[in-house]
Design a protein around this motif. Structure first.
Motif, PDB file in Angstrom:
ATOM      1  N   VAL A 239       0.867  -1.207  -0.151  1.00 18.64           N
ATOM      2  CA  VAL A 239       0.078  -0.115   0.075  1.00 18.64           C
ATOM      3  C   VAL A 239       0.970   1.031  -0.062  1.00 18.64           C
ATOM      4  N   LEU A 240       2.010   1.129   0.268  1.00 18.29           N
ATOM      5  CA  LEU A 240       2.998   2.232   0.241  1.00 18.29           C
ATOM      6  C   LEU A 240       3.166   2.781  -0.890  1.00 18.29           C
ATOM      7  N   ASN A 241       3.302   1.712  -2.038  1.00 13.55           N
ATOM      8  CA  ASN A 241       3.521   2.325  -3.586  1.00 13.55           C
ATOM      9  C   ASN A 241       2.502   3.435  -3.792  1.00 13.55           C
ATOM     10  N   LYS A 242       1.241   2.909  -3.446  1.00 10.35           N
ATOM     11  CA  LYS A 242       0.259   3.827  -4.260  1.00 10.35           C
ATOM     12  C   LYS A 242       0.002   5.049  -3.353  1.00 10.35           C
ATOM     13  N   HIS A 243       0.335   4.850  -2.078  1.00  8.71           N
ATOM     14  CA  HIS A 243       0.270   6.132  -1.050  1.00  8.71           C
ATOM     15  C   HIS A 243       1.232   6.920  -1.395  1.00  8.71           C
ATOM     16  N   PHE A 244       2.531   6.636  -1.527  1.00  3.54           N
ATOM     17  CA  PHE A 244       3.601   7.691  -2.079  1.00  3.54           C
ATOM     18  C   PHE A 244       3.165   8.367  -3.510  1.00  3.54           C
ATOM     19  N   GLN A 245       2.551   7.618  -4.332  1.00  7.32           N
ATOM     20  CA  GLN A 245       2.373   8.102  -5.730  1.00  7.32           C
ATOM     21  C   GLN A 245       1.337   9.327  -5.415  1.00  7.32           C
ATOM     22  N   ASN A 246       0.350   8.931  -4.454  1.00  9.63           N
ATOM     23  CA  ASN A 246      -0.835  10.016  -4.261  1.00  9.63           C
ATOM     24  C   ASN A 246      -0.300  11.021  -3.481  1.00  9.63           C
ATOM     25  N   ILE A 247       0.532  11.065  -2.405  1.00 14.77           N
ATOM     26  CA  ILE A 247       0.759  12.174  -1.455  1.00 14.77           C
ATOM     27  C   ILE A 247       2.072  12.796  -1.765  1.00 14.77           C
ATOM     28  N   LEU A 248       3.058  12.079  -2.480  1.00 16.51           N
ATOM     29  CA  LEU A 248       4.294  12.792  -2.857  1.00 16.51           C
ATOM     30  C   LEU A 248       4.198  13.040  -4.223  1.00 16.51           C
ATOM     31  N   HIS A 249       3.278  12.545  -5.029  1.00 12.44           N
ATOM     32  CA  HIS A 249       3.342  12.763  -6.322  1.00 12.44           C
ATOM     33  C   HIS A 249       4.683  12.110  -7.179  1.00 12.44           C
ATOM     34  N   VAL A 250       4.956  10.842  -6.816  1.00 11.49           N
ATOM     35  CA  VAL A 250       6.026  10.321  -7.473  1.00 11.49           C
ATOM     36  C   VAL A 250       5.573   9.500  -8.453  1.00 11.49           C
ATOM     37  N   SER A 251       6.360   9.029  -9.620  1.00 12.71           N
ATOM     38  CA  SER A 251       5.781   8.064 -10.650  1.00 12.71           C
ATOM     39  C   SER A 251       5.884   6.806 -10.177  1.00 12.71           C
ATOM     40  N   LYS A 252       5.224   5.930 -11.031  1.00  7.76           N
ATOM     41  CA  LYS A 252       5.248   4.581 -10.663  1.00  7.76           C
ATOM     42  C   LYS A 252       6.742   3.945 -10.808  1.00  7.76           C
ATOM     43  N   THR A 253       7.458   4.326 -11.619  1.00  8.58           N
ATOM     44  CA  THR A 253       8.964   4.110 -11.541  1.00  8.58           C
ATOM     45  C   THR A 253       9.800   4.195 -10.247  1.00  8.58           C
ATOM     46  N   GLN A 254       9.354   5.601  -9.806  1.00  5.74           N
ATOM     47  CA  GLN A 254      10.032   6.082  -8.571  1.00  5.74           C
ATOM     48  C   GLN A 254       9.565   5.337  -7.385  1.00  5.74           C
ATOM     49  N   SER A 255       8.038   4.888  -7.433  1.00  6.35           N
ATOM     50  CA  SER A 255       7.657   4.116  -6.058  1.00  6.35           C
ATOM     51  C   SER A 255       8.150   2.883  -6.297  1.00  6.35           C
ATOM     52  N   GLY A 256       8.668   2.288  -7.411  1.00  3.11           N
ATOM     53  CA  GLY A 256       9.193   1.052  -7.430  1.00  3.11           C
ATOM     54  C   GLY A 256      10.512   0.815  -6.408  1.00  3.11           C
ATOM     55  N   PHE A 257      10.959   1.892  -6.138  1.00  7.64           N
ATOM     56  CA  PHE A 257      12.308   2.185  -5.647  1.00  7.64           C
ATOM     57  C   PHE A 257      12.010   1.867  -4.103  1.00  7.64           C
ATOM     58  N   ILE A 258      10.792   1.824  -3.778  1.00  4.59           N
ATOM     59  CA  ILE A 258      10.490   1.340  -2.229  1.00  4.59           C
ATOM     60  C   ILE A 258      10.985  -0.071  -1.926  1.00  4.59           C
ATOM     61  N   GLN A 259      10.600  -0.701  -3.046  1.00  5.49           N
ATOM     62  CA  GLN A 259      11.030  -2.122  -3.102  1.00  5.49           C
ATOM     63  C   GLN A 259      12.519  -2.322  -3.095  1.00  5.49           C
ATOM     64  N   THR A 260      13.017  -1.676  -3.864  1.00  3.84           N
ATOM     65  CA  THR A 260      14.548  -1.448  -4.191  1.00  3.84           C
ATOM     66  C   THR A 260      15.315  -1.311  -2.819  1.00  3.84           C
ATOM     67  N   ALA A 261      14.972  -0.237  -2.141  1.00  3.58           N
ATOM     68  CA  ALA A 261      15.358  -0.081  -0.731  1.00  3.58           C
ATOM     69  C   ALA A 261      15.229  -1.166   0.030  1.00  3.58           C
ATOM     70  N   VAL A 262      14.240  -1.743   0.190  1.00  5.58           N
ATOM     71  CA  VAL A 262      14.045  -3.026   1.186  1.00  5.58           C
ATOM     72  C   VAL A 262      14.676  -4.202   0.745  1.00  5.58           C
ATOM     73  N   PHE A 263      14.607  -4.580  -0.430  1.00  7.96           N
ATOM     74  CA  PHE A 263      15.322  -6.051  -1.002  1.00  7.96           C
ATOM     75  C   PHE A 263      16.554  -5.666  -1.381  1.00  7.96           C
ATOM     76  N   GLY A 264      17.015  -4.192  -1.413  1.00  8.17           N
ATOM     77  CA  GLY A 264      18.449  -4.115  -1.832  1.00  8.17           C
ATOM     78  C   GLY A 264      19.297  -4.311  -0.349  1.00  8.17           C
ATOM     79  N   ALA A 265      18.608  -3.968   0.660  1.00  2.00           N
ATOM     80  CA  ALA A 265      19.095  -4.279   2.125  1.00  2.00           C
ATOM     81  C   ALA A 265      19.614  -5.760   2.365  1.00  2.00           C
ATOM     82  N   TYR A 266      18.218  -6.483   1.855  1.00  2.00           N
ATOM     83  CA  TYR A 266      18.465  -7.925   1.945  1.00  2.00           C
ATOM     84  C   TYR A 266      19.868  -8.364   1.251  1.00  2.00           C
TER      85      TYR A 266
END
Length: 442
Positions: A33-60
């Motif tokens: 739900v964070l992807n769509k939330h940040f798209q709405n509230i911070l007006h980031v693109s779908k490509t940018q919102s995908g970096f949420i998962q990059t930050a998480v799984f990059g840490a792994y």
């Protein structure tokens, strides 16, 4: 035959470790739900919102190998304690990110820290469950433990749907992150409580070599280098591609549901699918986004059901065959999603979670079979393979932005589901190859 006097304490320790699966399940499911939330509230693109998962799984990817060395040095329990402490720190970092910095990057950093702790916990907990009993039951045992993870996957989108999408946005209203801070502050507090519990209990220090040797006669290939054991090396490749598929589906399911269930007719009027409208009325959702979040909750219920039922079915059908069959079904589902049949394909998508449910634990357990004292190190490489989840979402977001369609980007999950299908079919052959490599050792 299992000694009943030993089975009871092992069950207690299994349940304690399984509770950790709930923690990282909640953290992962909130991303959906964070992807769509940040798209709405911070007006980031779908490509940018995908970096949420990059930050998480990059840490792994970055932290899995250091975590394995740490666990080899301090043991499973202390590794879990360190991981829990880092998770709590990352969760509380959402407070300054939301109250003071209020930037997309500050949330990404908090997620990276939190996920570094999760990487340490997963590197310890997943292999620990596989050796906490007979080798033949490892896949089913891990599937049951992952069911705790699935329960969190039900709860997190529900909370996210209520808190993040529970009220309509007012144009030009100041950005308010307070609704986002609540679940993470509570998460941090709960993690500290779990830390306290694990501080006082004493987990048995189970040696993977002896645990597997007690239940199988296959000891010859325990000390074969990992790279010479094809059931393990191809397991890493399969896990990488599968996690890319799972995380990609999770990241953009909400976007896809909204695009497929709510369309425009030839005159430009908005048309809402009747089932979607009925479900919105049934749940009392305030916004379409909240309705879509509740659809994800239904998907997660199927996911949890699949985890529990999968452990039972694995007693009748060999895990590798189940993996192949579930992979074939998911390929069919994703092709229907890519067909983008308006007001229909979104109804099929939740079934994807039912057939994804067994894939991670089965691939993990199958890859670690008969690795003996190398289990801890091997597990870290499998955790590193989770980096597939860091790569797929930005690529899917890029495809969606370029082609202005969510359907086309599901080509990546399709590739990811083909991998477990093939791995399951080839697994007996790969396991024999690993055994032959062991037989050649002096």
């Amino acid at each position: 035959m299992t000694n009943p006097s030993k089975a009871k304490p092992l069950l207690f320790y299994f349940l304690m470790v399984a509770s950790l699966f709930f923690i990282w399940g909640f953290c992962h499911a909130m991303l959906d739900v964070l992807n769509k939330h940040f798209q709405n509230i911070l007006h980031v693109s779908k490509t940018q919102s995908g970096f949420i998962q990059t930050a998480v799984f990059g840490a792994y990817f970055i932290m899995a190998l250091p975590s394995a060395f740490l666990i080899r040095r301090v043991g499973y329990q202390r590794g879990i304690l360190i991981g829990l402490l880092v998770v709590a720190i990352g969760a509380f970092m959402f407070v300054p990110a939301g109250l003071w910095f209020q930037t997309f990057e500050s949330f990404l950093f908090a997620l990276f820290v939190l996920s570094s702790g999760l990487a340490c916990i997963e590197t310890a907990a997943n292999p620990y469950v596989t050796v906490l009993g007979p080798t033949d039951g490892a896949a089913g045992r891990l599937s049951v433990a992952q069911a705790f993870n699935s329960v969190a996957y039900i709860i997190a989108p529900t909370i996210g749907g209520v808190l993040l999408f529970g009220k309509k946005q007012v144009a030009d209203a100041p950005v308010d992150f307070s609704s986002l801070l609540i679940p993470y502050v509570v998460l941090g507090a709960v993690v500290l409580v779990v830390f306290g519990v694990f501080w006082f209990i004493k987990l048995p220090d189970i040696d993977a070599q002896s645990a597997q040797s007690r239940t199988t006669g296959e000891q010859a290939h325990h000390n074969v280098p990992l790279l010479r054991q094809p059931h393990f090396t191809w397991g890493i490749v399969t896990q990488f591609l599968y996690v890319a598929a799972q995380v990609g589906v999770n990241a953009f399911a909400l976007n896809y549901i909204l695009e497929n269930a709510i369309t425009k007719d030839a005159a430009g009027a908005t048309v809402t699918d009747t089932l979607f409208a009925w479900f919105s009325h049934l749940t009392g959702a305030a916004t379409p986004e909240q309705t879509a979040a509740y659809v994800i909750v239904v998907a997660m219920i199927l996911y949890a059901a699949g985890r529990f039922s999968g452990a039972l079915i694995a007693r009748i059908i060999r895990p590798n065959l189940m993996l192949s069959l579930y992979g074939v079904v998911n390929c069919i589902i994703i092709m229907l999603v890519m067909a983008d049949i308006k007001c229909f394909s979104w109804r099929v998508l939740p079934l994807c979670w039912l057939f994804m449910s067994i894939m991670f634990p089965f691939i993990f357990a199958m890859s670690l079979r008969n690795l003996g004292e190398q289990t801890k190190m091997a597990a870290s490489f499998l955790i590193m393979a989770i980096v597939g989840g860091a790569i797929a979402p930005p690529l899917m977001g890029y495809l969606a932005d370029q082609y202005h369609s969510m359907a086309i980007c599901f080509i990546l999950p399709l590739i990811g589901f083909i991998a477990p299908t093939l791995y399951g079919i080839a697994y007996p052959y790969l396991l024999d190859r690993s055994a032959c490599a062991g037989a050649k050792m002096p």
